[in-house]
Design a protein around this motif. Structure first.
Motif, PDB file in Angstrom:
ATOM      1  N   MET A  26       0.976  -1.081  -0.078  1.00  0.00           N
ATOM      2  CA  MET A  26      -0.035   0.138   0.121  1.00  0.00           C
ATOM      3  C   MET A  26       0.969   0.980   0.032  1.00  0.00           C
ATOM      4  N   ILE A  27       0.283   2.350  -0.477  1.00  0.00           N
ATOM      5  CA  ILE A  27       1.200   3.607  -0.433  1.00  0.00           C
ATOM      6  C   ILE A  27      -0.026   4.590   0.252  1.00  0.00           C
ATOM      7  N   SER A  28       0.548   5.644   1.110  1.00  0.00           N
ATOM      8  CA  SER A  28      -0.399   6.511   1.614  1.00  0.00           C
ATOM      9  C   SER A  28      -0.603   7.671   0.746  1.00  0.00           C
ATOM     10  N   GLY A  29      -0.057   7.932  -0.271  1.00  0.00           N
ATOM     11  CA  GLY A  29      -0.530   9.182  -1.232  1.00  0.00           C
ATOM     12  C   GLY A  29       0.350   9.044  -2.613  1.00  0.00           C
ATOM     13  N   PRO A  30       0.169  10.174  -3.247  1.00  0.00           N
ATOM     14  CA  PRO A  30       0.812  10.362  -4.717  1.00  0.00           C
ATOM     15  C   PRO A  30       2.090  10.108  -4.507  1.00  0.00           C
ATOM     16  N   LEU A  31       2.921   9.636  -5.524  1.00  0.00           N
ATOM     17  CA  LEU A  31       4.326   9.441  -5.689  1.00  0.00           C
ATOM     18  C   LEU A  31       5.073   9.928  -6.918  1.00  0.00           C
ATOM     19  N   GLY A  32       6.102  10.587  -6.857  1.00  0.00           N
ATOM     20  CA  GLY A  32       6.764  11.029  -7.941  1.00  0.00           C
ATOM     21  C   GLY A  32       6.622  12.561  -8.332  1.00  0.00           C
ATOM     22  N   LEU A  33       5.887  13.051  -7.216  1.00  0.00           N
ATOM     23  CA  LEU A  33       5.569  14.566  -7.464  1.00  0.00           C
ATOM     24  C   LEU A  33       6.808  15.525  -6.986  1.00  0.00           C
ATOM     25  N   ALA A  34       7.485  15.255  -6.085  1.00  0.00           N
ATOM     26  CA  ALA A  34       8.969  15.953  -5.699  1.00  0.00           C
ATOM     27  C   ALA A  34       9.881  15.962  -6.619  1.00  0.00           C
ATOM     28  N   ASP A  75       9.393  11.824  -1.279  1.00  0.00           N
ATOM     29  CA  ASP A  75       8.021  12.119  -1.350  1.00  0.00           C
ATOM     30  C   ASP A  75       7.411  11.909  -0.094  1.00  0.00           C
ATOM     31  N   TYR A  76       7.967  11.194   0.918  1.00  0.00           N
ATOM     32  CA  TYR A  76       7.866  10.857   2.292  1.00  0.00           C
ATOM     33  C   TYR A  76       6.364  10.649   2.441  1.00  0.00           C
ATOM     34  N   GLU A  77       5.774   9.804   1.497  1.00  0.00           N
ATOM     35  CA  GLU A  77       4.368   9.054   1.678  1.00  0.00           C
ATOM     36  C   GLU A  77       4.944   7.837   2.437  1.00  0.00           C
ATOM     37  N   LEU A  78       4.117   7.069   3.264  1.00  0.00           N
ATOM     38  CA  LEU A  78       4.521   5.895   3.951  1.00  0.00           C
ATOM     39  C   LEU A  78       4.241   4.683   2.887  1.00  0.00           C
ATOM     40  N   CYS A  79       5.031   3.801   2.607  1.00  0.00           N
ATOM     41  CA  CYS A  79       4.860   2.374   1.856  1.00  0.00           C
ATOM     42  C   CYS A  79       4.587   1.158   2.945  1.00  0.00           C
ATOM     43  N   PHE A  80       3.492   0.485   3.210  1.00  0.00           N
ATOM     44  CA  PHE A  80       3.472  -0.196   3.842  1.00  0.00           C
ATOM     45  C   PHE A  80       2.552  -1.572   3.513  1.00  0.00           C
ATOM     46  N   THR A  81       2.622  -2.558   4.256  1.00  0.00           N
ATOM     47  CA  THR A  81       2.064  -3.759   3.770  1.00  0.00           C
ATOM     48  C   THR A  81       1.032  -4.241   4.962  1.00  0.00           C
ATOM     49  N   CYS A  82       0.005  -5.041   4.563  1.00  0.00           N
ATOM     50  CA  CYS A  82      -0.948  -5.418   5.386  1.00  0.00           C
ATOM     51  C   CYS A  82      -1.557  -6.574   4.903  1.00  0.00           C
ATOM     52  N   ALA A  83      -2.491  -7.207   5.744  1.00  0.00           N
ATOM     53  CA  ALA A  83      -3.282  -8.394   5.303  1.00  0.00           C
ATOM     54  C   ALA A  83      -4.167  -7.853   4.114  1.00  0.00           C
TER      55      ALA A  83
END
Ligand code: ADP
Ligand code: MG
Length: 313
Positions: A155-163, A257-265
């Motif tokens: 999962m990602i908490s928001g948009p990527l690559g903008l910075a 970007d400083y979004e959070l990349c995480f994994t979950c069930a």
């Protein structure tokens, strides 16, 4: 007469006390802090050097904001609450307007997250900033990189690559959309998201060097691999001014970007988008037993992906 070292510290870096758990802040040989019972201390440090981590001419308030924001982002990735910071400053000269703007950028963000500046160091040298940030987490609740399991959603908490897009456009002398510029200059640390992920995410990291590189750290620490969906990546990649291929590479390899990349069930993934703290989070792919990172094309074809995220050496 320029301010001497001690006047400078008093003037710019001795904010009024805000937290009752700071027994002693700036002004003694060291700070004295009172952690909450039943909690563990979470500590991180990041150094920002002019010309390496930010352009020499970046506005001073943005430098102050970034210096704290990158540390807040690490605390967010641990699922911890930020509490206390120290600030080690290397300055080529005492330039009061620059220092005032720097301190404003730093202390305004500290206020937003109820972080107390409790000490630091001030020396003469090339412009560089080292911040240490200390947070707390209920014992045993910290999020780590090592808990991802095959079948978990990525999962990602928001948009990527903008910075990264902002940096590229700026370097090319092209107009930079406001949202992208703000993204690099004033990143928003995902503290609320990190707190909301406690007990729900199996692994977590903040995206500072680029998704492929940072997700790679989760895969290595968790002894597994992942396949990401190109169509899902396109949904979080920068749209304006970039072709599909460029946008995809910005999303996969762009840093800052400083979004959070995480994994979950997978069941958790479905529920998380309903949580207001995690409203913007999206699935990108799935964790697998087989090591390495793969991309799934819209036609179902999968290929290995070798990242190009930032590395100092
Ligand atoms: P010492 O010589 O005992 O290490 P310093 O003279 O370096 O102490 O610092 C005096 C006090 O000011 C200490 O409490 C230190 O933590 C604080 N301090 C120094 N520089 C900064 C800074 N840039 N921001 C916040 N506090 C600082
Ligand atoms: Mg001393």
């Amino acid at each position: 007469m320029p301010l001497d070292e001690f006047a400078l510290i008093r003037h710019f870096f001795s904010p009024p006390a805000t937290r009752a758990d700071v027994r002693l802040g700036v002004g003694d040989d060291a700070a004295v802090l009172a952690p909450a019972p039943g909690h563990e201390i979470v500590v991180t440090t990041d150094t920002l050097l002019a010309g390496v981590h930010f352009p020499e001419d970046l506005a001073a308030d943005a430098v102050g904001h970034r210096a704290l924001a990158v540390n807040l982002s690490d605390i967010a990735a641990m699922g911890a609450a930020p509490c206390w910071a120290t600030l080690a400053l290397s300055l080529p000269r005492v330039e009061e307007p620059w220092l005032a703007a720097f301190a404003q950028g730093f202390l305004a963000l500290a206020d937003d997250f109820e972080v107390a500046l409790v000490g630091g160091d001030t020396v003469k040298g090339p412009l560089g900033i080292t911040v240490q940030l200390i947070g707390q987490v209920p014992a045993g609740a910290a999020l780590t990189r090592s808990g991802a399991r095959p079948g978990d959603a990525v999962m990602i908490s928001g948009p990527l690559g903008l910075a990264a897009a902002a940096l590229q456009l700026r370097a090319a002398g092209r107009p930079v959309p406001e949202a992208a510029a703000a993204r690099f200059d004033r990143p928003s640390p995902r503290i609320a998201q990190g707190l909301a992920l406690r007990g729900r995410a199996s692994a977590c990291i903040d995206v500072s060097d680029g998704l492929s590189s940072d997700l790679g750290h989760i895969l290595t620490a968790s002894h597994c691999g992942a396949t990401l969906d190109v169509e899902k990546l396109a949904a979080v990649a920068p749209g304006e001014a970039f072709s599909g291929e460029e946008a995809l590479h910005l999303a996969l390899d762009g840093g800052d970007d400083y979004e959070l990349c995480f994994t979950c069930a997978p069941e958790t993934a479905a529920r998380l988008s309903g949580d207001p703290a995690l409203g913007g989070c999206r699935p990108l792919g799935v964790i697998e037993t087989r090591a390495g990172l793969r991309l799934r094309q819209p036609d179902g074809r999968c290929e290995d992906y070798r990242g190009h995220g930032y590395s100092h050496f």
